[in-house]
Design a protein around this motif. Structure first.
Motif, PDB file in Angstrom:
ATOM      1  N   LYS A 132     -34.164   1.758   5.957  1.00 17.62           N
ATOM      2  CA  LYS A 132     -32.788   2.781   6.298  1.00 17.62           C
ATOM      3  C   LYS A 132     -31.976   1.547   6.096  1.00 17.62           C
ATOM      4  O   LYS A 132     -31.920   0.563   6.532  1.00 17.62           O
ATOM      5  CB  LYS A 132     -33.116   2.806   8.443  1.00 17.62           C
ATOM      6  N   LYS A 133     -31.170   2.492   6.139  1.00 20.60           N
ATOM      7  CA  LYS A 133     -29.433   1.161   5.158  1.00 20.60           C
ATOM      8  C   LYS A 133     -28.611   1.445   6.319  1.00 20.60           C
ATOM      9  O   LYS A 133     -28.402   2.164   7.048  1.00 20.60           O
ATOM     10  CB  LYS A 133     -29.106   1.964   3.886  1.00 20.60           C
ATOM     11  N   PRO A 134     -28.027   0.366   6.509  1.00 21.28           N
ATOM     12  CA  PRO A 134     -27.147   0.269   7.927  1.00 21.28           C
ATOM     13  C   PRO A 134     -25.682   0.824   7.133  1.00 21.28           C
ATOM     14  O   PRO A 134     -25.733   0.727   6.298  1.00 21.28           O
ATOM     15  CB  PRO A 134     -26.074  -1.397   7.747  1.00 21.28           C
ATOM     16  N   SER A 135     -24.951   1.191   8.247  1.00 21.42           N
ATOM     17  CA  SER A 135     -23.409   2.315   7.748  1.00 21.42           C
ATOM     18  C   SER A 135     -22.854   1.366   7.638  1.00 21.42           C
ATOM     19  O   SER A 135     -22.588   0.065   7.971  1.00 21.42           O
ATOM     20  CB  SER A 135     -23.879   3.303   8.748  1.00 21.42           C
ATOM     21  N   LYS A 136     -21.686   1.751   7.135  1.00 16.32           N
ATOM     22  CA  LYS A 136     -20.350   1.159   6.894  1.00 16.32           C
ATOM     23  C   LYS A 136     -19.597   0.435   7.702  1.00 16.32           C
ATOM     24  O   LYS A 136     -19.501  -0.532   7.601  1.00 16.32           O
ATOM     25  CB  LYS A 136     -19.481   2.196   6.336  1.00 16.32           C
ATOM     26  N   LYS A 137     -19.432   1.601   9.314  1.00 13.46           N
ATOM     27  CA  LYS A 137     -19.668   0.029   9.858  1.00 13.46           C
ATOM     28  C   LYS A 137     -19.966  -0.522  10.782  1.00 13.46           C
ATOM     29  O   LYS A 137     -19.363  -1.755  10.825  1.00 13.46           O
ATOM     30  CB  LYS A 137     -19.039   0.761  11.126  1.00 13.46           C
TER      31      LYS A 137
ATOM     32  N   ARG B  48     -22.413  -2.472   8.300  1.00 12.06           N
ATOM     33  CA  ARG B  48     -21.955  -3.594   7.341  1.00 12.06           C
ATOM     34  C   ARG B  48     -20.295  -4.932   7.861  1.00 12.06           C
ATOM     35  O   ARG B  48     -20.746  -5.814   7.701  1.00 12.06           O
ATOM     36  CB  ARG B  48     -21.826  -2.822   5.986  1.00 12.06           C
ATOM     37  N   ALA B  49     -19.623  -3.332   8.121  1.00 14.20           N
ATOM     38  CA  ALA B  49     -18.324  -4.014   8.289  1.00 14.20           C
ATOM     39  C   ALA B  49     -18.511  -5.321   9.944  1.00 14.20           C
ATOM     40  O   ALA B  49     -17.798  -6.152   9.754  1.00 14.20           O
ATOM     41  CB  ALA B  49     -17.327  -2.914   8.624  1.00 14.20           C
TER      42      ALA B  49
ATOM     43  N   LYS C 169     -18.599 -10.747  12.015  1.00 13.15           N
ATOM     44  CA  LYS C 169     -19.636 -11.856  12.834  1.00 13.15           C
ATOM     45  C   LYS C 169     -19.876 -12.593  12.099  1.00 13.15           C
ATOM     46  O   LYS C 169     -19.707 -13.621  13.053  1.00 13.15           O
ATOM     47  CB  LYS C 169     -20.754 -10.982  13.669  1.00 13.15           C
ATOM     48  N   LYS C 170     -20.547 -12.708  10.960  1.00  8.58           N
ATOM     49  CA  LYS C 170     -20.283 -13.602   9.998  1.00  8.58           C
ATOM     50  C   LYS C 170     -19.622 -14.911   9.612  1.00  8.58           C
ATOM     51  O   LYS C 170     -19.177 -16.237  10.091  1.00  8.58           O
ATOM     52  CB  LYS C 170     -20.912 -13.473   9.100  1.00  8.58           C
ATOM     53  N   ALA C 171     -18.682 -14.482   9.933  1.00  8.68           N
ATOM     54  CA  ALA C 171     -16.781 -14.982   9.186  1.00  8.68           C
ATOM     55  C   ALA C 171     -16.680 -16.247  10.225  1.00  8.68           C
ATOM     56  O   ALA C 171     -16.720 -15.761  11.370  1.00  8.68           O
ATOM     57  CB  ALA C 171     -15.789 -14.259   8.657  1.00  8.68           C
TER      58      ALA C 171
END
Length: 133
Positions: free
Chosen positions: A118-123, A125-126, A131-133
């Motif tokens: 299952k690949k995460p959607s663009k939203k 991923r954004a 969150k990481k930054a």
């Protein structure tokens, strides 16, 4: 008819696993059975390479008088193994296309046990990168 491969006869150190040279149709049925045995867990390796299936004369040696190697006929050597059993077959150039279609059908039919990633959607991923930054 089952015959043991010459290469396997010379090299018996492979945990007692002999490679069996089968006819094309028999190879496909045995490959299907091999996929069925390893459906839940396990792997099946299939390799294809071209081969002449006859010994070429060594360098600087002439072949026997009755044996002339002009325009050798290449065949495909197809091997399959699951770690417990090894099978192989040779495919002539004339039957190569039909065999490759049959082989691909067997392989595609056996790939239903694969899990879809299952690949995460663009939203998603954004959101993950903010969150990481």
């Amino acid at each position: 008819q089952q015959t043991t491969c010459r290469r396997c006869q010379r090299r018996r150190g492979n945990a007692g696993v002999n490679m069996v040279l089968l006819e094309n149709d028999r190879f496909l049925t045995e490959l299907t059975k091999m996929y069925e045995r390893n459906r839940e867990s396990g792997s099946v390796w299939v390799t294809i390479k071209r081969s002449m299936l006859k010994r070429l004369p060594k360098r600087n040696q002439l072949p026997p008088p009755g044996q002339v190697f002009t325009d050798p006929e290449w065949v495909r050597l197809v091997r399959a193994s699951d770690g417990k059993k090894k099978i192989s077959t040779t495919v002539d150039t004339k039957a190569a296309e039909k065999f490759s279609r049959s082989l691909s059908l067997v392989q595609m039919a056996s790939m239903d046990g694969l899990q879809e990633i299952k690949k995460p959607s663009k939203k998603e991923r954004a959101k993950g990168s903010t969150k990481k930054a």
